[in-house]
Design a protein around this motif. Structure first.
Motif, short mmCIF file in Angstrom:
data_model
loop_
_atom_site.label_atom_id
_atom_site.label_comp_id
_atom_site.label_asym_id
_atom_site.label_seq_id
_atom_site.Cartn_x
_atom_site.Cartn_y
_atom_site.Cartn_z
N ASN A 109 -26.54 36.62 -29.45
CA ASN A 109 -27.24 37.65 -28.67
C ASN A 109 -28.30 38.37 -29.49
OD1 ASN A 109 -25.37 37.82 -26.13
ND2 ASN A 109 -24.01 37.70 -27.91
N LEU A 111 -31.30 41.31 -29.70
CA LEU A 111 -31.46 42.63 -29.10
C LEU A 111 -32.63 42.65 -28.13
CD1 LEU A 111 -30.93 44.81 -32.31
CD2 LEU A 111 -29.26 44.30 -30.50
N SER A 282 -29.40 52.72 -27.37
CA SER A 282 -30.18 52.18 -26.26
C SER A 282 -31.55 51.67 -26.71
CB SER A 282 -30.31 53.20 -25.12
OG SER A 282 -31.12 54.27 -25.52
N SER A 285 -30.55 48.07 -27.06
CA SER A 285 -30.10 47.35 -25.86
C SER A 285 -31.06 47.48 -24.69
CB SER A 285 -28.75 47.89 -25.41
OG SER A 285 -28.90 49.22 -24.93
N PHE A 291 -25.50 44.14 -22.67
CA PHE A 291 -25.08 44.85 -23.87
C PHE A 291 -24.17 46.04 -23.56
CE2 PHE A 291 -28.04 42.16 -25.87
CZ PHE A 291 -27.80 42.20 -27.24
N THR A 292 -23.99 46.35 -22.30
CA THR A 292 -23.19 47.54 -22.00
C THR A 292 -22.00 47.29 -21.08
OG1 THR A 292 -24.74 48.08 -20.23
CG2 THR A 292 -25.12 49.14 -22.36
N SER A 297 -21.72 41.73 -26.89
CA SER A 297 -23.06 41.39 -27.37
C SER A 297 -23.44 42.17 -28.63
CB SER A 297 -24.10 41.62 -26.27
OG SER A 297 -23.84 40.74 -25.21
N PHE A 298 -23.17 43.49 -28.60
CA PHE A 298 -23.47 44.28 -29.80
C PHE A 298 -22.65 43.79 -30.99
CE2 PHE A 298 -25.45 48.05 -27.57
CZ PHE A 298 -26.60 48.05 -28.34
#
Ligand SMILES: *[C@@H]1O[C@H](CO)[C@@H](O)[C@H](O)[C@H]1NC(C)=O
Ligand SMILES: *[C@@H]1O[C@H](CO)[C@@H](O)[C@H](O)[C@H]1NC(C)=O
Ligand SMILES: *[C@@H]1O[C@H](CO)[C@@H](O)[C@H](O)[C@H]1NC(C)=O
Ligand SMILES: *[C@@H]1O[C@H](CO)[C@@H](O)[C@H](O)[C@H]1NC(C)=O
Ligand SMILES: *[C@@H]1O[C@H](CO)[C@@H](O)[C@H](O)[C@H]1NC(C)=O
Ligand SMILES: *[C@@H]1O[C@H](CO)[C@@H](O)[C@H](O)[C@H]1NC(C)=O
Ligand SMILES: *[C@@H]1O[C@H](CO)[C@@H](O)[C@H](O)[C@H]1NC(C)=O
Ligand SMILES: *[C@@H]1O[C@H](CO)[C@@H](O)[C@H](O)[C@H]1NC(C)=O
Ligand SMILES: *[C@@H]1O[C@H](CO)[C@@H](O)[C@H](O)[C@H]1NC(C)=O
Length: 471
Positions: A109, A111, A282, A285, A291-292, A297-298
């Protein structure tokens, strides 16, 4: 052959750190931000998430949860099953199935806000060529290897991470770690137990997923086991469309049960509690849901940087705004909670595990059953797979608490035949007997182990996978 070997007195060192592999950081419901930010219930000072580009070993105590280089069987700390070690039974290792996640790699992933650091794979040659099989007249193919580059004139590459790597691919550290991993396996199952053959043969069998990553990992680990073998070695793979690993086979129910799981109050409240953390990131992302909606993903993005000698990312629009280690640790805590929730604590864990891993668990059972029946033609199977294979298998075995299975994490099914008697199993998780709700899996009758796994491998899995209309 008997194994009445004097063991080094490392038992206490091993036991004292083993809890770290299973540490359960959270209650089943995280509904307060402090679960992420308050270090007292969840300190990461006894885990490792960072290493250098070329480092393949750590000097942390054996058994430490080391995301970049998970512990694995190693002769200086390997212990025989307790009843064999103390001489109360005489037994012989007759079968080993070793299942591991690939070694460390670049990220899946990138960014959405952009990546300020390039990824460098000029230190790796990713070979790719096919050859007519030995019987045919042939020139040998050219030994071509993949060399990734970014063309500055490619308009689609403008905001993509600058890289000489494919995302994901094994990094040089991953390859070196693979050599070490294999060398350590040989130290136990070759040198110490005289179990592995001196070269791969018809009693050995290797498998990877359809993913290049796991194949690259196999090349490294198998070389570590057999440094001088020169011939080619088959690495079995199922066709991608129906591969029973890496969630490749089609299963609509898997998707619906996952959305039910992630629609639960527990899942939603762990995300709500994470809102301040996700807000503070943020810039990275851009609030994209990839990402949330989960920590995956993070965590993947940060792990790949930290495990390969890079820094945490900075904002491409403001290079003095960077992710901090404290934020990364909060992300990793959330990731650990999610793995435990998916495969252990959510009420649909059984169904979810069936739809992710049922067919492969069925294959494991078949292997174990063949040994039980005395007609297994192989003694050593090694499967090179993914975290999303290790997690559900560990869950099916009833692991007391599941943390994210790190790079090279591994499950070893050892089968021991008592002289003139039954076959017993032990299951090592990252090198030590797995601690489960059924007790520590150090010495269990093989049919009992099969009984534990069986519910996760239902015969009507195709029907279950297609059962979405009236659910
Ligand atoms: C929050 O979580 C705790 C611990 O899991 C639980 O006891 C409590 O009932 C939860 N509170 C709410 C409002 O969900
Ligand atoms: C980790 O942190 C805890 C709590 O702050 C402390 O009790 C413990 O001694 C620390 N362990 C190490 C290895 O630093
Ligand atoms: C050997 O170890 C097993 C398993 O821990 C235990 O049940 C047994 O009593 C021990 N036997 C002897 C002779 O120490
Ligand atoms: C393997 O699984 C990962 C994550 O679940 C997925 O992103 C990837 O596409 C899969 N690999 C292949 C080659 O399909
Ligand atoms: C998610 O949960 C809400 C209420 O808890 C429910 O109304 C909704 O139908 C659920 N959605 C799915 C896809 O399960
Ligand atoms: C992301 O969402 C938060 C909260 O709604 C908002 O404050 C922030 O400006 C958003 N950031 C970006 C980059 O869209
Ligand atoms: C850049 O980031 C730093 C650190 O977060 C912050 O103090 C500074 O105000 C930011 N600069 C701009 C122009 O936004
Ligand atoms: C293996 O043994 C079982 C039970 O003895 C038997 O049913 C089965 O046919 C055997 N399989 C092979 C391939 O010999
Ligand atoms: C299909 O799903 C429904 C609802 O979840 C369930 O009641 C039923 O038992 C399932 N049937 C099969 C064959 O799995």
């Amino acid at each position: 052959m008997s194994f009445l070997i004097a063991l080094p007195s490392l038992a206490s060192a091993v036991v004292s750190s083993s809890h770290v592999l299973y540490r359960t950081f959270y209650p089943s419901s995280i509904n307060s931000t402090s679960w992420y930010s308050n270090i007292s219930p969840s300190t990461y000072n006894d885990s490792i998430y960072q290493t250098n580009t070329y480092t393949s070993a750590t000097n942390a105590p054996y058994g430490t949860y080391d995301y970049c280089t998970m512990p694995h069987p190693r002769a200086d700390v390997y212990q025989l099953p307790a009843p064999v070690a103390n001489g109360s039974v005489r037994a012989e290792l007759v079968y080993l199935q070793y299942i591991q996640r690939h070694q460390r790699r670049t990220s899946y992933n990138s960014l959405p806000g952009g990546e300020n650091q390039a990824y460098d794979c000029d230190n790796v040659e990713a070979f790719l060529y096919a050859s007519p099989n030995g019987g045919l007249p042939q020139p040998q193919p050219m030994h071509v290897f993949g060399k990734t580059y970014t063309d500055p004139s490619n308009p689609f590459a403008a905001n993509y991470v600058k890289s000489t790597c494919q995302l994901p691919q094994l990094t040089v550290g991953g390859i070196l770690d693979g050599f070490q991993h294999g060398k350590d396996l040989w130290s136990v199952y070759g040198e110490k137990l005289h179990f592995l053959p001196s070269v791969p043969n018809s009693k050995t069998w290797f498998r990877s997923s359809e993913s290049v990553l796991t194949q690259q990992s196999a090349g490294g680990v198998l070389r570590g086991i057999w440094p001088y073998h020169t011939g080619p070695v088959p690495l079995h793979q199922q066709p991608e469309a129906v591969d029973t690993t890496n969630e490749s086979f089609e299963c609509d129910r898997r998707t619906t049960v996952l959305s039910e799981i992630e629609n639960s109050t527990e899942w939603q409240s762990h995300l709500e509690a994470a809102a301040p953390l996700f807000n503070s990131l943020s810039w990275a992302s851009q609030n994209e849901s990839d990402f949330t909606f989960s920590f995956n993903s993070f965590a993947d993005n940060f792990q790949a940087r930290l495990c390969n000698g890079y820094n945490l990312p900075c904002n491409v629009k403001n290079l003095s705004q960077c992710a901090t280690m404290a934020q990364a640790e909060e992300i990793f805590r959330g990731g650990d909670w999610e793995w435990n929730y998916w495969y252990r604590t959510n009420p649909q864990a059984l169904l979810y595990t069936q739809t992710v891993e049922g067919p492969f668990i069925a294959e494991i059972i078949q292997r174990l059953q063949a040994v039980q029946n005395g007609n297994s033609s192989i003694i050593y199977e090694h499967d090179f797979l993914h975290d999303n294979d290790i997690g559900p298998i560990a869950g099916a075995l009833g692991i007391t608490a599941l943390r994210w299975p790190g790079m090279g994490s591994n499950i070893a099914f050892e089968l021991w035949k008592v002289r003139g008697g039954s076959i017993y199993a032990r299951v090592l998780y990252s090198g030590q007997p797995m601690v489960t709700i059924y007790g520590t899996l150090d010495w269990i009758l093989l049919p009992e182990l099969i009984g534990i796994l069986q519910p996760y491998a239902p015969k009507n899995i195709v029907q279950i996978c297609n059962n979405v209309t009236n659910s």
